[in-house]
Write a protein that holds these residues in place. Structure first.
Motif, PDB file in Angstrom:
ATOM      1  N   MET A  26     144.281 -49.158   4.119  1.00  0.00           N
ATOM      2  CA  MET A  26     143.516 -50.553   3.734  1.00  0.00           C
ATOM      3  C   MET A  26     142.430 -50.514   4.641  1.00  0.00           C
ATOM      4  SD  MET A  26     144.717 -54.506   3.049  1.00  0.00           S
ATOM      5  CE  MET A  26     146.131 -53.950   2.251  1.00  0.00           C
ATOM      6  N   THR A  27     142.867 -50.629   6.068  1.00  0.00           N
ATOM      7  CA  THR A  27     141.688 -50.627   7.053  1.00  0.00           C
ATOM      8  C   THR A  27     140.418 -49.517   6.881  1.00  0.00           C
ATOM      9  OG1 THR A  27     143.529 -51.749   8.623  1.00  0.00           O
ATOM     10  CG2 THR A  27     141.348 -50.864   9.472  1.00  0.00           C
ATOM     11  N   GLN A  28     141.292 -48.478   6.526  1.00  0.00           N
ATOM     12  CA  GLN A  28     139.958 -47.180   6.580  1.00  0.00           C
ATOM     13  C   GLN A  28     139.227 -47.534   5.513  1.00  0.00           C
ATOM     14  OE1 GLN A  28     142.082 -43.510   5.544  1.00  0.00           O
ATOM     15  NE2 GLN A  28     140.724 -42.652   6.770  1.00  0.00           N
ATOM     16  N   ARG A  29     139.760 -47.868   4.148  1.00  0.00           N
ATOM     17  CA  ARG A  29     138.913 -48.119   3.041  1.00  0.00           C
ATOM     18  C   ARG A  29     137.973 -49.194   3.167  1.00  0.00           C
ATOM     19  NH1 ARG A  29     142.680 -49.415  -1.762  1.00  0.00           N
ATOM     20  NH2 ARG A  29     140.691 -49.543  -2.865  1.00  0.00           N
ATOM     21  N   ILE A  30     138.357 -50.376   3.859  1.00  0.00           N
ATOM     22  CA  ILE A  30     137.366 -51.434   4.062  1.00  0.00           C
ATOM     23  C   ILE A  30     136.342 -50.824   5.175  1.00  0.00           C
ATOM     24  CG2 ILE A  30     137.014 -53.813   5.229  1.00  0.00           C
ATOM     25  CD1 ILE A  30     140.035 -54.126   4.248  1.00  0.00           C
ATOM     26  N   ARG A  31     136.631 -50.104   6.085  1.00  0.00           N
ATOM     27  CA  ARG A  31     135.912 -49.498   7.332  1.00  0.00           C
ATOM     28  C   ARG A  31     134.738 -48.595   6.506  1.00  0.00           C
ATOM     29  NH1 ARG A  31     133.847 -51.349  11.381  1.00  0.00           N
ATOM     30  NH2 ARG A  31     136.139 -51.915  11.907  1.00  0.00           N
ATOM     31  N   LYS A  32     135.278 -47.798   5.704  1.00  0.00           N
ATOM     32  CA  LYS A  32     134.418 -46.913   4.820  1.00  0.00           C
ATOM     33  C   LYS A  32     133.388 -47.778   4.091  1.00  0.00           C
ATOM     34  CE  LYS A  32     136.929 -42.886   4.755  1.00  0.00           C
ATOM     35  NZ  LYS A  32     137.863 -41.717   4.096  1.00  0.00           N
ATOM     36  N   SER A  33     133.856 -48.513   3.417  1.00  0.00           N
ATOM     37  CA  SER A  33     133.124 -49.405   2.618  1.00  0.00           C
ATOM     38  C   SER A  33     131.741 -50.069   3.352  1.00  0.00           C
ATOM     39  CB  SER A  33     133.863 -50.598   1.957  1.00  0.00           C
ATOM     40  OG  SER A  33     132.888 -51.384   0.989  1.00  0.00           O
ATOM     41  N   LEU A  34     132.178 -50.794   4.298  1.00  0.00           N
ATOM     42  CA  LEU A  34     130.913 -51.310   5.515  1.00  0.00           C
ATOM     43  C   LEU A  34     130.102 -50.233   5.851  1.00  0.00           C
ATOM     44  CD1 LEU A  34     133.610 -53.521   7.575  1.00  0.00           C
ATOM     45  CD2 LEU A  34     131.911 -54.515   6.053  1.00  0.00           C
ATOM     46  N   MET A  35     130.590 -49.216   6.556  1.00  0.00           N
ATOM     47  CA  MET A  35     129.850 -47.797   6.831  1.00  0.00           C
ATOM     48  C   MET A  35     128.917 -47.533   6.044  1.00  0.00           C
ATOM     49  SD  MET A  35     130.325 -48.111  10.168  1.00  0.00           S
ATOM     50  CE  MET A  35     129.397 -46.898  10.727  1.00  0.00           C
ATOM     51  N   LEU A  92     123.595 -53.339   5.848  1.00  0.00           N
ATOM     52  CA  LEU A  92     124.351 -53.998   7.042  1.00  0.00           C
ATOM     53  C   LEU A  92     123.769 -53.584   8.340  1.00  0.00           C
ATOM     54  CD1 LEU A  92     128.107 -54.083   5.468  1.00  0.00           C
ATOM     55  CD2 LEU A  92     126.219 -56.231   5.649  1.00  0.00           C
ATOM     56  N   SER A  93     123.781 -54.523   9.158  1.00  0.00           N
ATOM     57  CA  SER A  93     123.273 -54.122  10.591  1.00  0.00           C
ATOM     58  C   SER A  93     124.399 -53.438  11.299  1.00  0.00           C
ATOM     59  CB  SER A  93     123.268 -55.649  11.420  1.00  0.00           C
ATOM     60  OG  SER A  93     124.095 -56.424  11.627  1.00  0.00           O
ATOM     61  N   THR A  94     124.039 -52.908  12.678  1.00  0.00           N
ATOM     62  CA  THR A  94     125.026 -52.126  13.303  1.00  0.00           C
ATOM     63  C   THR A  94     126.034 -53.042  13.713  1.00  0.00           C
ATOM     64  OG1 THR A  94     123.102 -50.774  14.258  1.00  0.00           O
ATOM     65  CG2 THR A  94     125.179 -50.797  15.346  1.00  0.00           C
ATOM     66  N   TYR A  95     125.740 -54.329  14.127  1.00  0.00           N
ATOM     67  CA  TYR A  95     126.668 -55.379  14.373  1.00  0.00           C
ATOM     68  C   TYR A  95     127.768 -55.555  13.227  1.00  0.00           C
ATOM     69  CZ  TYR A  95     124.055 -56.833  18.158  1.00  0.00           C
ATOM     70  OH  TYR A  95     123.396 -56.929  19.543  1.00  0.00           O
ATOM     71  N   ALA A  96     127.209 -55.594  11.906  1.00  0.00           N
ATOM     72  CA  ALA A  96     128.323 -55.982  10.841  1.00  0.00           C
ATOM     73  C   ALA A  96     129.076 -54.397  10.755  1.00  0.00           C
ATOM     74  CB  ALA A  96     127.419 -56.098   9.827  1.00  0.00           C
ATOM     75  N   HIS A  97     128.492 -53.270  11.061  1.00  0.00           N
ATOM     76  CA  HIS A  97     129.255 -52.032  11.043  1.00  0.00           C
ATOM     77  C   HIS A  97     130.432 -51.862  12.029  1.00  0.00           C
ATOM     78  CE1 HIS A  97     126.076 -49.835   8.894  1.00  0.00           C
ATOM     79  NE2 HIS A  97     126.480 -50.593   8.123  1.00  0.00           N
ATOM     80  N   ASN A  98     130.290 -52.886  13.190  1.00  0.00           N
ATOM     81  CA  ASN A  98     131.152 -52.748  14.272  1.00  0.00           C
ATOM     82  C   ASN A  98     132.099 -53.791  14.415  1.00  0.00           C
ATOM     83  OD1 ASN A  98     130.156 -50.431  15.422  1.00  0.00           O
ATOM     84  ND2 ASN A  98     128.572 -51.321  16.408  1.00  0.00           N
ATOM     85  N   ILE A  99     132.248 -54.624  12.957  1.00  0.00           N
ATOM     86  CA  ILE A  99     133.151 -55.601  13.192  1.00  0.00           C
ATOM     87  C   ILE A  99     134.733 -55.060  13.271  1.00  0.00           C
ATOM     88  CG2 ILE A  99     131.767 -57.246  11.972  1.00  0.00           C
ATOM     89  CD1 ILE A  99     133.429 -56.576   9.463  1.00  0.00           C
ATOM     90  N   LYS A 100     135.581 -56.106  13.694  1.00  0.00           N
ATOM     91  CA  LYS A 100     136.906 -55.327  13.702  1.00  0.00           C
ATOM     92  C   LYS A 100     137.701 -55.743  12.532  1.00  0.00           C
ATOM     93  CE  LYS A 100     137.588 -57.333  18.574  1.00  0.00           C
ATOM     94  NZ  LYS A 100     138.158 -58.609  19.353  1.00  0.00           N
ATOM     95  N   VAL A 101     138.326 -54.881  11.975  1.00  0.00           N
ATOM     96  CA  VAL A 101     139.151 -55.198  10.638  1.00  0.00           C
ATOM     97  C   VAL A 101     140.549 -54.682  10.991  1.00  0.00           C
ATOM     98  CG1 VAL A 101     139.618 -53.934   8.253  1.00  0.00           C
ATOM     99  CG2 VAL A 101     137.195 -54.240   9.408  1.00  0.00           C
ATOM    100  N   VAL A 102     141.392 -55.595  11.016  1.00  0.00           N
ATOM    101  CA  VAL A 102     142.860 -55.746  11.191  1.00  0.00           C
ATOM    102  C   VAL A 102     143.730 -55.923  10.039  1.00  0.00           C
ATOM    103  CG1 VAL A 102     144.722 -56.374  12.936  1.00  0.00           C
ATOM    104  CG2 VAL A 102     142.305 -56.223  13.621  1.00  0.00           C
ATOM    105  N   SER A 103     144.563 -54.926   9.491  1.00  0.00           N
ATOM    106  CA  SER A 103     145.525 -55.340   8.543  1.00  0.00           C
ATOM    107  C   SER A 103     146.780 -55.254   9.039  1.00  0.00           C
ATOM    108  CB  SER A 103     145.353 -54.002   7.760  1.00  0.00           C
ATOM    109  OG  SER A 103     144.052 -53.913   7.058  1.00  0.00           O
TER     110      SER A 103
END
Length: 140
Positions: free
Chosen positions: A73-82, A87-98
């Protein structure tokens, strides 16, 4: 077979080395003084923004379980963000914790639109009611 350097060859090698050091020094001075036009290699640093808000420690990566479903789940959300280049670099670097199928987003983004976009990407993967959006908006 023994190699000997003549004084002339030794002098030429020293001169070449000095030129390299001088060129490297000049390059680093022009870059540090802001003369370089390429700022794309400067990494985003949201450390100050994170320190201003002590609630940024509510969900940390060490709380995420090592089970397959949370990692996926974390991986899929991270890939979607990237993948979202708007999105800014800041948004690409948010913490995603499942943790147990629930997702917490934490960190700093540049706008309310980025905050909403990140949340909607997480909801697409985790499902409605399973995402806690703790993102903070910090303008440029």
């Amino acid at each position: 077979m023994e190699h000997r350097f003549t004084p002339r060859a030794l002098l030429a090698a020293l001169a070449a080395g000095s030129l390299c050091v001088g060129a490297q020094s000049a390059l680093s001075q022009s870059t540090s003084s802001g003369e370089s036009a390429d700022h794309s290699s400067v990494p985003a640093d949201n450390t100050k923004s994170n320190k201003l808000d002590p609630s940024n420690t509510t969900a940390t990566a060490d709380q995420q379980k090592e089970n397959e479903s949370d990692r996926t789940m974390t991986q899929r959300i991270r890939k979607s963000l990237m993948a979202d280049k708007s999105l800014s670099t800041y948004a690409h670097n948010i913490k995603v914790v499942s943790v147990n199928g629930n997702v917490t987003l934490n960190g700093v983004v540049r706008s309310d639109a980025e905050k909403s976009a990140a949340e909607s990407k997480a909801v697409e993967v985790a499902g409605q009611g399973r995402v806690v959006n703790d993102l903070k908006v910090s303008p440029k």
